[in-house]
Design an enzyme around this catalytic site. Structure first.
Site, PDB file in Angstrom:
ATOM      1  N   TYR A 118       0.852  -1.196   0.000  1.00 19.43           N
ATOM      2  CA  TYR A 118       0.000   0.000   0.000  1.00 19.43           C
ATOM      3  C   TYR A 118       0.885   1.241   0.000  1.00 19.43           C
ATOM      4  CZ  TYR A 118      -3.735   3.196   1.388  1.00 19.43           C
ATOM      5  OH  TYR A 118      -4.630   4.234   1.430  1.00 19.43           O
ATOM      6  N   TYR A 173      -3.196   5.274   8.723  1.00 14.67           N
ATOM      7  CA  TYR A 173      -2.617   3.947   8.488  1.00 14.67           C
ATOM      8  C   TYR A 173      -1.442   3.791   9.438  1.00 14.67           C
ATOM      9  CZ  TYR A 173      -1.540  -0.152   5.546  1.00 14.67           C
ATOM     10  OH  TYR A 173      -1.334  -1.417   5.055  1.00 14.67           O
TER      11      TYR A 173
HETATM   12  P1  NAI Z   1      -8.343  -9.576   3.913  1.00 17.24           P
HETATM   13  O1  NAI Z   1      -8.967  -9.454   5.237  1.00 17.24           O
HETATM   14  O2  NAI Z   1      -9.115 -10.247   2.826  1.00 17.24           O
HETATM   15  O3  NAI Z   1      -6.934 -10.334   3.975  1.00 17.24           O
HETATM   16  C1  NAI Z   1      -6.073 -10.317   5.057  1.00 17.24           C
HETATM   17  C2  NAI Z   1      -5.922 -11.754   5.504  1.00 17.24           C
HETATM   18  O4  NAI Z   1      -4.804 -11.896   6.362  1.00 17.24           O
HETATM   19  C3  NAI Z   1      -7.129 -12.271   6.279  1.00 17.24           C
HETATM   20  O5  NAI Z   1      -7.635 -13.422   5.614  1.00 17.24           O
HETATM   21  C4  NAI Z   1      -6.541 -12.638   7.629  1.00 17.24           C
HETATM   22  O6  NAI Z   1      -7.170 -13.770   8.177  1.00 17.24           O
HETATM   23  C5  NAI Z   1      -5.110 -12.935   7.244  1.00 17.24           C
HETATM   24  N1  NAI Z   1      -4.143 -12.922   8.340  1.00 17.24           N
HETATM   25  C6  NAI Z   1      -3.940 -11.966   9.278  1.00 17.24           C
HETATM   26  N2  NAI Z   1      -2.949 -12.335  10.110  1.00 17.24           N
HETATM   27  C7  NAI Z   1      -2.502 -13.540   9.683  1.00 17.24           C
HETATM   28  C8  NAI Z   1      -1.496 -14.437  10.120  1.00 17.24           C
HETATM   29  N3  NAI Z   1      -0.748 -14.171  11.199  1.00 17.24           N
HETATM   30  N4  NAI Z   1      -1.310 -15.590   9.446  1.00 17.24           N
HETATM   31  C9  NAI Z   1      -2.065 -15.878   8.366  1.00 17.24           C
HETATM   32  N5  NAI Z   1      -3.030 -15.072   7.897  1.00 17.24           N
HETATM   33  C10 NAI Z   1      -3.246 -13.910   8.548  1.00 17.24           C
HETATM   34  O7  NAI Z   1      -7.944  -8.093   3.497  1.00 17.24           O
HETATM   35  P2  NAI Z   1      -7.186  -7.463   2.241  1.00 17.24           P
HETATM   36  O8  NAI Z   1      -7.382  -5.995   2.393  1.00 17.24           O
HETATM   37  O9  NAI Z   1      -7.595  -8.091   0.976  1.00 17.24           O
HETATM   38  O10 NAI Z   1      -5.665  -7.765   2.533  1.00 17.24           O
HETATM   39  C11 NAI Z   1      -4.810  -8.506   1.688  1.00 17.24           C
HETATM   40  C12 NAI Z   1      -3.527  -7.740   1.438  1.00 17.24           C
HETATM   41  O11 NAI Z   1      -3.827  -6.583   0.651  1.00 17.24           O
HETATM   42  C13 NAI Z   1      -2.837  -7.229   2.701  1.00 17.24           C
HETATM   43  O12 NAI Z   1      -1.436  -7.348   2.559  1.00 17.24           O
HETATM   44  C14 NAI Z   1      -3.223  -5.762   2.706  1.00 17.24           C
HETATM   45  O13 NAI Z   1      -2.322  -4.958   3.438  1.00 17.24           O
HETATM   46  C15 NAI Z   1      -3.164  -5.482   1.223  1.00 17.24           C
HETATM   47  N6  NAI Z   1      -3.785  -4.220   0.782  1.00 17.24           N
HETATM   48  C16 NAI Z   1      -5.101  -3.960   1.062  1.00 17.24           C
HETATM   49  C17 NAI Z   1      -5.676  -2.775   0.669  1.00 17.24           C
HETATM   50  C18 NAI Z   1      -7.115  -2.481   0.961  1.00 17.24           C
HETATM   51  O14 NAI Z   1      -7.556  -1.342   0.812  1.00 17.24           O
HETATM   52  N7  NAI Z   1      -7.925  -3.468   1.349  1.00 17.24           N
HETATM   53  C19 NAI Z   1      -4.907  -1.744  -0.070  1.00 17.24           C
HETATM   54  C20 NAI Z   1      -3.548  -2.140  -0.370  1.00 17.24           C
HETATM   55  C21 NAI Z   1      -3.012  -3.325   0.072  1.00 17.24           C
END
Ligand code: NAI
Length: 286
Positions: free
Chosen positions: A172, A182
């Site tokens: 991000y 953030y």
């Molecule tokens: P999401 O909630 O779908 O995905 C995050 C996942 O990480 C969840 O499934 C959660 O259970 C898992 N997780 C957390 N701690 C964990 C651990 N210790 N071991 C294994 N799994 C773990 O949310 P999202 O937003 O799709 O996130 C996916 C990636 O995208 C992340 O790296 C996030 O920072 C990145 N991202 C998200 C943005 C947004 O606006 N949603 C923008 C830019 C990047």
């Protein structure tokens, strides 16, 4: 043979991990996912009960098949690292072999090798706190879950990745520009992730002919993002200020990931690729 992908960080059908899984499945890849242990039960139950069937639909009308769901906690590399209170926690006690090393071993035993590794996970317990108010513990936890987790996954999966394979993570823009809200060291964690992308691209390229890239994604109302608290504002900000004034779809990030891990991107490694409707290019909000 089709490619085989392991996608870490899928626990529902809203996030980027799910969209990447779908794009890879649509391109013919076999899908394995790693699901955070505390979220495993509800994810598997929902999957079994057909709750995700609508969003499993691929462009050809078939449903995405998740071949296997592995419990994973990417904060722990091997069983010796797991503290007693986590071992004893009832959300963890029901599952086994969920440290990074053990998951890689299980995938090796089950399937032999993979071609694609996806890191789509992040966690920062103090994300709602400004950096100036973040504790050492919270900062290091953000780095552990959001940055080192990728180093660890690549470290343990590289030996079973076929040459020519690729990995991808999600970052991000808060890594390089100040994004108030953030917090908790999450901006620092993304900066580490992007820097590591370059170093790991070199090391994994030389060691295993594996490419390493990261996608800097625009805002999406995922479960993780809602926990930060200002995601609706960010989506609105992007809509108003980005060159492309449209909603950013998770599928657009999924499609870019599918491109980046495919042979079409065979000379791209160490890159941060923006999938954000162009918002990163703006120097002035208008
Ligand atoms: P999401 O909630 O779908 O995905 C995050 C996942 O990480 C969840 O499934 C959660 O259970 C898992 N997780 C957390 N701690 C964990 C651990 N210790 N071991 C294994 N799994 C773990 O949310 P999202 O937003 O799709 O996130 C996916 C990636 O995208 C992340 O790296 C996030 O920072 C990145 N991202 C998200 C943005 C947004 O606006 N949603 C923008 C830019 C990047």
């Amino acid at each position: 043979r089709g490619k085989r992908a392991f996608i870490a960080g899928v626990a529902d059908d809203n996030g980027y991990g799910w969209a990447i899984a779908k794009a890879l499945a649509a391109a013919g890849a076999e899908i394995l996912v790693g699901t955070w242990v505390p979220a495993l039960n509800i994810f598997e139950t929902s999957l079994r009960r057909g709750k995700f069937d609508e969003s499993r639909k691929l462009p050809d009308g078939s449903l995405m098949e998740i071949v296997k769901v592995y419990p994973l906690d990417a904060v722990y590399d091997s069983p010796e690292d797991v503290p007693e209170d986590v071992k004893g926690n009832k959300r963890y006690a029901g599952s086994s072999n969920w440290t990074v090393k053990e998951v890689a071993e299980s995938v090796k035993n089950d399937f032999g090798s993979i071609d694609i590794l996806v890191h789509s996970l992040a966690n920062g317990p103090e994300v709602t706190k400004p950096l100036l108010e973040t504790s050492r513990r919270g900062y290091l936890a953000a780095l552990s879950a959001s940055s080192y987790s990728f180093v660890s996954l690549l470290q343990h999966f590289l030996p079973i990745m076929n040459p020519g394979g690729a990995s991808i993570s999600l970052t991000y823009i808060a890594s390089e520009r100040a994004i108030p809200g953030y917090g908790g060291g999450m901006s620092s964690a993304k900066a580490a992730l992007e820097s590591d992308t370059k170093v790991l691209a070199f090391e994994a390229g030389r060691k295993g002919k594996i490419r390493v890239n990261t996608i800097s994604a625009g805002p999406l109302g995922s479960r993780a993002a809602k926990a930060i608290g200002f995601i609706e504002k960010m989506i609105e900000y992007s809509y108003v200020n980005a060159p492309l004034q449209k909603e950013l779809l998770a599928d657009e990030v999924g499609n870019t990931a599918a491109f980046l891990v495919s042979p079409l991107a065979s000379a791209i490694t160490g890159s941060t690729v923006y999938v954000d409707n162009g918002l990163n290019t703006m120097g002035l909000a208008v």
